[in-house]
Design an enzyme around this catalytic site. Structure first.
Site, PDB file in Angstrom:
ATOM      1  N   ARG A  51      -0.627 -12.969 -11.449  1.00 60.88           N
ATOM      2  CA  ARG A  51       0.206 -11.510 -11.802  1.00 60.88           C
ATOM      3  C   ARG A  51       0.942 -10.906 -10.779  1.00 60.88           C
ATOM      4  NH1 ARG A  51      -5.425  -9.599 -15.114  1.00 60.88           N
ATOM      5  NH2 ARG A  51      -5.348 -11.425 -16.695  1.00 60.88           N
ATOM      6  N   ASP A  53       3.302  -8.506  -8.704  1.00 60.26           N
ATOM      7  CA  ASP A  53       3.683  -7.100  -8.871  1.00 60.26           C
ATOM      8  C   ASP A  53       5.190  -6.663  -9.172  1.00 60.26           C
ATOM      9  OD1 ASP A  53       0.793  -6.986  -8.062  1.00 60.26           O
ATOM     10  OD2 ASP A  53       1.571  -6.890  -5.893  1.00 60.26           O
ATOM     11  N   ARG A 199       0.306  -8.239   0.225  1.00 59.64           N
ATOM     12  CA  ARG A 199       0.949  -7.015   0.816  1.00 59.64           C
ATOM     13  C   ARG A 199       0.234  -6.128   1.708  1.00 59.64           C
ATOM     14  NH1 ARG A 199       3.539  -4.390  -4.550  1.00 59.64           N
ATOM     15  NH2 ARG A 199       4.372  -3.090  -2.947  1.00 59.64           N
TER      16      ARG A 199
END
Length: 247
Positions: A51, A53, A199
C-alpha cells in the site's frame, strides 16, 4: 472464479497513494478497479502487494484480482493500458493459481530511496528523488547504523500510524547504501513494511549522516518503541517500490 496477477508501474506524484479511500477516487487501486469493473460488468476488487503512500512510485507493484468470466490476459492488459492515465501502466497480466494473493503470499518487497546531493542537477529525475540541501552526509556512519536495523525487530519507533494495534514486528533482510558522485541510494528488502516505515528509517539514517544521531543508537531506538524518538519522515517522491518477490 478466475484469478489474475499483474505487474503495475506508476508515477505516484499526483495520486493519494495506492489504496482506495472514501473521500477521493484519486488512487491507483481505484483507477484499476474502475476500468476492470466496466470491462467485465462485475464489481472487481484489486489487491496490491504493497500500500504505497501518497507520492510514492512503483516499478514492480504486483496486483491481483478475480472475475467470474475468463478473459485472455493480453486482452486485459490492452484494455487497461488503453484507458489508464499516462502515469499508470500495466507491464504484464497472467493467470494465477486460485489461492494466489498478491499481498499475503509475498515473501519480500524491495524499496529504493534515492537522495541526490545539493550540487547535483537532476532536471528530469526531480520527481523521483529527494534533493538533499544539507552538508555532505557521512555515508559510512549511515552504513554502521543499518547493521542494527537488519533482522527481526519491533519497528514501532518507525511506524507512522500512532493507532497501530496490530503487530509491528517485521524482518528486514537487507539495507544497502550505495554512493556515487551525485547520488546516495538506500535499498531495503524486507518481509513487509509499516506505514511510512521506509521513509522514517531514511529520515533517521540522514540524521546519522548529519552527525545528529549516534550510529550505534539504533538498538536503543528500537527498544524504546516510540515514534517521537526516531527521525523525520523523508519526502515521498524519493521512494519507489521496485519489486515484490514470491517463494
Amino acid at each position: 472464479m478466475y484469478n489474475y496477477r499483474m505487474i503495475v508501474q506508476y508515477d505516484g506524484t499526483r495520486y493519494n497513494g495506492w489504496q482506495k479511500q472514501g473521500d477521493t477516487d484519486n488512487t491507483i487501486q481505484n483507477k484499476l478497479e474502475t476500468i476492470l469493473s466496466r470491462m467485465t460488468g462485475e464489481q472487481v476488487d484489486v489487491h496490491g502487494a504493497g500500500r504505497t503512500d501518497a507520492g510514492v512510485h512503483a516499478k514492480g507493484q504486483v496486483a491481483q484480482f478475480r472475475t467470474e468470466t475468463y478473459y485472455e490476459p493480453d486482452e486485459i492488459r490492452a484494455t487497461l493500458n488503453r484507458y489508464l492515465p499516462d502515469d499508470i501502466g500495466v507491464v504484464s497480466v497472467a493467470s494465477a493459481a486460485p489461492r494466489f494473493h498478491s499481498r499475503y503470499n509475498a515473501s519480500s518487497k524491495y524499496y529504493l530511496y534515492r537522495i541526490v546531493k545539493d550540487k547535483s542537477v537532476h532536471v528530469f529525475d526531480r520527481k523521483y528523488v529527494y534533493e538533499y540541501r544539507g552538508e555532505p552526509l557521512d555515508v559510512q556512519a549511515m552504513k554502521i547504523a543499518t547493521l542494527q536495523l537488519i533482522g527481526t525487530h519491533d519497528f514501532r519507533s518507525f511506524c507512522g500510524n500512532p493507532k497501530m494495534n496490530k503487530s509491528t514486528v517485521r524482518t528486514i533482510q537487507t539495507i544497502r547504501i550505495t554512493e556515487t558522485e551525485d547520488e546516495i541510494d538506500i535499498g531495503f528488502i524486507g518481509d513487509g513494511f509499516l506505514m511510512y516505515m521506509v521513509r522514517i528509517l531514511v529520515g533517521t539514517l540522514i540524521e546519522v549522516g548529519e552527525h545528529k544521531r549516534d550510529p550505534r543508537s539504533m538498538d536503543s531506538l528500537l527498544e524504546a518503541r516510540s515514534r517521537r524518538l526516531a527521525g523525520p519522515t523523508a519526502p515521498a517522491q524519493g521512494l519507489t517500490l521496485m519489486e515484490v518477490r514470491y517463494n
